[in-house]
Design an enzyme around this catalytic site. Sequence first.
Site, PDB file in Angstrom:
ATOM      1  N   HIS A  67       0.824  -1.200   0.000  1.00 23.39           N
ATOM      2  CA  HIS A  67       0.000   0.000   0.000  1.00 23.39           C
ATOM      3  C   HIS A  67       0.867   1.263   0.000  1.00 23.39           C
ATOM      4  O   HIS A  67       0.630   2.205  -0.762  1.00 23.39           O
ATOM      5  CB  HIS A  67      -0.906  -0.059   1.237  1.00 23.39           C
ATOM      6  CG  HIS A  67      -1.879   1.077   1.337  1.00 23.39           C
ATOM      7  ND1 HIS A  67      -2.605   1.323   2.483  1.00 23.39           N
ATOM      8  CD2 HIS A  67      -2.253   2.042   0.473  1.00 23.39           C
ATOM      9  CE1 HIS A  67      -3.383   2.369   2.299  1.00 23.39           C
ATOM     10  NE2 HIS A  67      -3.190   2.833   1.090  1.00 23.39           N
ATOM     11  N   GLU A  70       2.349   1.655  -3.334  1.00 25.15           N
ATOM     12  CA  GLU A  70       1.327   2.131  -4.288  1.00 25.15           C
ATOM     13  C   GLU A  70       1.250   3.664  -4.248  1.00 25.15           C
ATOM     14  O   GLU A  70       1.236   4.336  -5.274  1.00 25.15           O
ATOM     15  CB  GLU A  70      -0.028   1.508  -3.929  1.00 25.15           C
ATOM     16  CG  GLU A  70      -1.213   2.041  -4.719  1.00 25.15           C
ATOM     17  CD  GLU A  70      -2.367   2.473  -3.835  1.00 25.15           C
ATOM     18  OE1 GLU A  70      -2.692   3.672  -3.843  1.00 25.15           O
ATOM     19  OE2 GLU A  70      -2.935   1.606  -3.112  1.00 25.15           O
ATOM     20  N   HIS A  71       1.203   4.221  -3.034  1.00 17.20           N
ATOM     21  CA  HIS A  71       1.183   5.684  -2.904  1.00 17.20           C
ATOM     22  C   HIS A  71       2.478   6.288  -3.445  1.00 17.20           C
ATOM     23  O   HIS A  71       2.452   7.293  -4.145  1.00 17.20           O
ATOM     24  CB  HIS A  71       1.085   6.081  -1.427  1.00 17.20           C
ATOM     25  CG  HIS A  71      -0.288   6.031  -0.863  1.00 17.20           C
ATOM     26  ND1 HIS A  71      -0.894   7.124  -0.340  1.00 17.20           N
ATOM     27  CD2 HIS A  71      -1.170   5.016  -0.720  1.00 17.20           C
ATOM     28  CE1 HIS A  71      -2.101   6.808   0.109  1.00 17.20           C
ATOM     29  NE2 HIS A  71      -2.286   5.523  -0.112  1.00 17.20           N
ATOM     30  N   GLU A 145       4.834   9.290   2.773  1.00 15.96           N
ATOM     31  CA  GLU A 145       3.698   8.419   2.469  1.00 15.96           C
ATOM     32  C   GLU A 145       3.566   7.266   3.462  1.00 15.96           C
ATOM     33  O   GLU A 145       2.464   6.807   3.744  1.00 15.96           O
ATOM     34  CB  GLU A 145       3.826   7.861   1.046  1.00 15.96           C
ATOM     35  CG  GLU A 145       3.807   8.927  -0.038  1.00 15.96           C
ATOM     36  CD  GLU A 145       2.515   9.729  -0.072  1.00 15.96           C
ATOM     37  OE1 GLU A 145       1.441   9.129   0.138  1.00 15.96           O
ATOM     38  OE2 GLU A 145       2.575  10.960  -0.277  1.00 15.96           O
ATOM     39  N   GLU A 167      -4.148   7.028   7.177  1.00 16.59           N
ATOM     40  CA  GLU A 167      -5.256   6.429   6.432  1.00 16.59           C
ATOM     41  C   GLU A 167      -5.699   5.143   7.134  1.00 16.59           C
ATOM     42  O   GLU A 167      -6.892   4.896   7.331  1.00 16.59           O
ATOM     43  CB  GLU A 167      -4.819   6.137   4.991  1.00 16.59           C
ATOM     44  CG  GLU A 167      -5.908   5.524   4.134  1.00 16.59           C
ATOM     45  CD  GLU A 167      -5.409   5.034   2.765  1.00 16.59           C
ATOM     46  OE1 GLU A 167      -4.404   5.554   2.261  1.00 16.59           O
ATOM     47  OE2 GLU A 167      -6.050   4.121   2.217  1.00 16.59           O
TER      48      GLU A 167
HETATM   49 ZN   LIG Z   1      -4.138   4.600   0.411  1.00 15.98          ZN
END
Ligand SMILES: [Zn+2]
Length: 975
Positions: A67, A70-71, A145, A167
């Site tokens: 994840h 991905e960011h 991130e 998040e």
């Molecule tokens: Zn995310």
Amino acid sequence: MNFKIGEIYNGFKLIETKEVKEINSLTLLFEHSKTGAKLFYISNDDNNKVFSISFRTPPQDSTGLPHILEHSVLCGSDKYPIKEPFVELIKGSLNTFLNAMTFPDKTMYPIASMNEKDFINLMDVYLDAVFHPRIYTDKGIFLQEGWHYHLENKEDDIEYVGVVYNEMKGAFSNPEEVVNRKIQESLFPDTPYGKESGGDPEFIIDLTYEDFIDFHKKYYHPSNSYIYLYGDGDILEQLAFLNDNYLEDYDEINMDSSIPIQESFNEPKECEYFYPISNKESLKEKTYLTMNFVTGTSTDAQTHLGMEILTHILLNSPSAPLKKALLDAQLGKDVVGSFDGGILQPVISIMIKNSEEGKKNQLKDIVINTLKSLVKDGIDQEQIKAAINITEFRLREADYGSYPKGLIYGINIMDSWLYDADPTMHLEYEEYISNIRDELENNYFEKIIQKYLIDNNHCSLLIVKPEQGLVDKNDDEIAEKLKSYKETLKEKDLDNLIQETKDLIKNQNTPDKEEDIIKIPVLPIEDIVKESEVLPLELRKYKENEVLYHNINTNGIVYADLLFSINNIKQELIPYIALLARYLGEVSTEKYSFEQLTNEIEINTGGIDYDIDVYGDIKDLESYSPKFIVKGRVLNSNIEKMFELFKEILCNSKYDEKQRLKEIIQSSKAKTEMTFLSVGHKIVANRVHSYYSNSAKFLEYINGIEYYNFIKNLEKNFENQYEEIFSSMEQASKLLFNKKNMIISLTSEEDGYKVFDEKFNILYDNLYNDSINQNIFKFDLNKLNEGLMTSSKVQYVGKAFNIQKLDYKYSGVLQVLKTIISTDYLWNKVRVQGGAYGAFFSIGRAGSLFIGSYRDPNLKNTVNTINRAYEYVENFKTSKREMNKYIIGTISNFDVPMTPWTKGNLATGNYLRNITQEDIQRERDEMLGCNVEDIVNSSKIIKDCIDENYLCVLGNDKKIKGDKDLFENLIDLFE
Ligand SMILES: [Zn+2]
């Protein structure tokens, strides 16, 4: 073009081609000769083209590495060395979809566009991002991130900060998300599915930069990639683009990213987890119980589809037998079934909400006994027929709302392709549906129940319990951990950390270099169509009634929406019609039992829904028309049956089914509570508008906090009140379902209109026909400025007002302003620096303005950011090229591909809101002609609206109390 199997096309060897009739397309499967990259093409005449590149990324732990990566790859690349190319594309492309998604076993980067040039631009930026990201040379990306120790001054406490860290803190605040995330952990302890690919905040802070880089090196290689293309593009040109610009530079490597199969268990497993609630909330009826079964593998397409239909039969159809048995036994307030077919070993889950741990054995017994008796006595044939029909209708209709069709197909093919099986498998459903129908006489569904549910030890019982003060406990632990970490740091280390933090902030505040920004391709403004699309709308009549007719190619489907004016009822009844919208179709009628009714709907139609909406006049702020909408979708040939069902439901529903009413109230309450946690920003937005707006206040009684209070009371006093509830709903239904009170919105081909015209009398002649009223609803409006307190770890902050109330006029310029503020100012301040998951600026045609945040760790800081937005606008400067970019990005929000129903619906909405084609064209002209000066001049609008200080925050109780000066009222949302 005639493609030959085995031939090489621009570096790609063609492996297989197929005509897939279900989606009217030619599919081509290629393999890149030099690298082994796999490519699947769905070629057809859809101009909403889709591209995606995916990698198999099995997580090794729960640090959320896939994840965070991905960011991070979207934060700049060799060719596009700016901080966030992704944001630049949101700002300035015509994309119809742009995102990246982390799944439990893969990471996917899809884009879509209807413009050829734009499509190639988007592809290029995405390919450079995944193959050549800046993460190797700029560790700051990982820190920003992922996570980092944050220390600005020596005397401060150190904090953990990071976009994904925050998040996921938000995600783990929501009990339903905790449940869904833990299901896989319980079933797959020995495979990557046992790990949290999104990241568990507890473990995210264990992730090192070195592991992060190694993961990219290993998995983001063409040999581990799955490239997907869809639409009417030029196949050879696109293959050449991929080969020449990206893939050619690589050689095939041998790497293993395969997903192992989890062995079944010797006996069912039981696991237990906790989620936070505040100290004031009671523990009663807040436990989630789920039973989960692994059902074969997703490369068995027949079983995959069978399980999906079975889930509907057992649990999701309103009259589903297993759901009914569980509700009858009062195990909880709501029962939800789900089938997760997006992993190698799909899972059926049964979730009981608002339950108690003590009921777990009863749950097991009821599930197994009900299933056993269904196998023994056979499932109701009508119910099976209904479930198969509705599944088939939906597959054929392929209405995925605002998502491009090609995107959904691209996700579905991964269910087999990622596991080395045929990518077309799940698209070719006709054969499986027909097999299933043939197998019914051999008890198909009874057999799969026996095999996958009753005789299956690969299952788990998961209990997720509330714990008071869990947030505080976690916070204390983290604070303690950080404190002892700080103690280990020497003076010099502290200086370094402060320097590192400052560098990061400085970097975040430094704009990208102009010379780098212009590397992101942008379309010339001349390429944008000047005329707004004209939506089809003809005013016709059915007897005395107005019909808004939308002549659109619908493939033989009629979409019939009946809009009943709510102004005919008395104000006190408003919340009861909200309940009525949830009650209709869920109870018996004079002719049908509840079970029969559900089956009849699913056998004969594509579904009947009930909704309430408010149409505010854009030219008169005080005027709005609230409507109760009955929506049906059906094949032309079945329209007669649908109108007969409408008649039964609207005129002959029974208002004395006490047990059903009780269940509906309970489940509605549970669902409303869930929206507070999952879409808190929407709750806040409507709530804050309701401080000054009658139409927003009206909506508060339909699905906001006022509705929640109403339903909470009904539940509490149910035994004393149910007769009154019935009579109120019945009274409301008589006032609503009156032919004098109705407008029809119809979307179909001319043939569809004809059958409507012939058959509508079946309903029409039975509607009530008394004289009607035009009640105007007036509410007590007050600037409540509430802090709505829960145990959530994050906040939803919002401020709002209406510009018309301050005598400003709406213009398309404000839409461009929205793009600028959202993608620049708010993105940087609230997301990148503040650590919130998102932030919004919204402006409606009627002038309602809202600025707010989503899953935000901050409160006061965000309020300050909102308060100062006008300063940013006042000082706004940019080049002509950048301005064009903002304009194009704004236009892309309007030029979205629409399904037939969406088009009809939007045209009806415009009509009822008094929006003319002229208004729409003027708005577009204003957007296209907008310049820097226009933007700067609008700063005053924002300042004046925000200065009115209408504020609402939903979030953590401690955080809200900490900033209590901001509020007039502090409210505990849950009991
Ligand atoms: Zn995310």
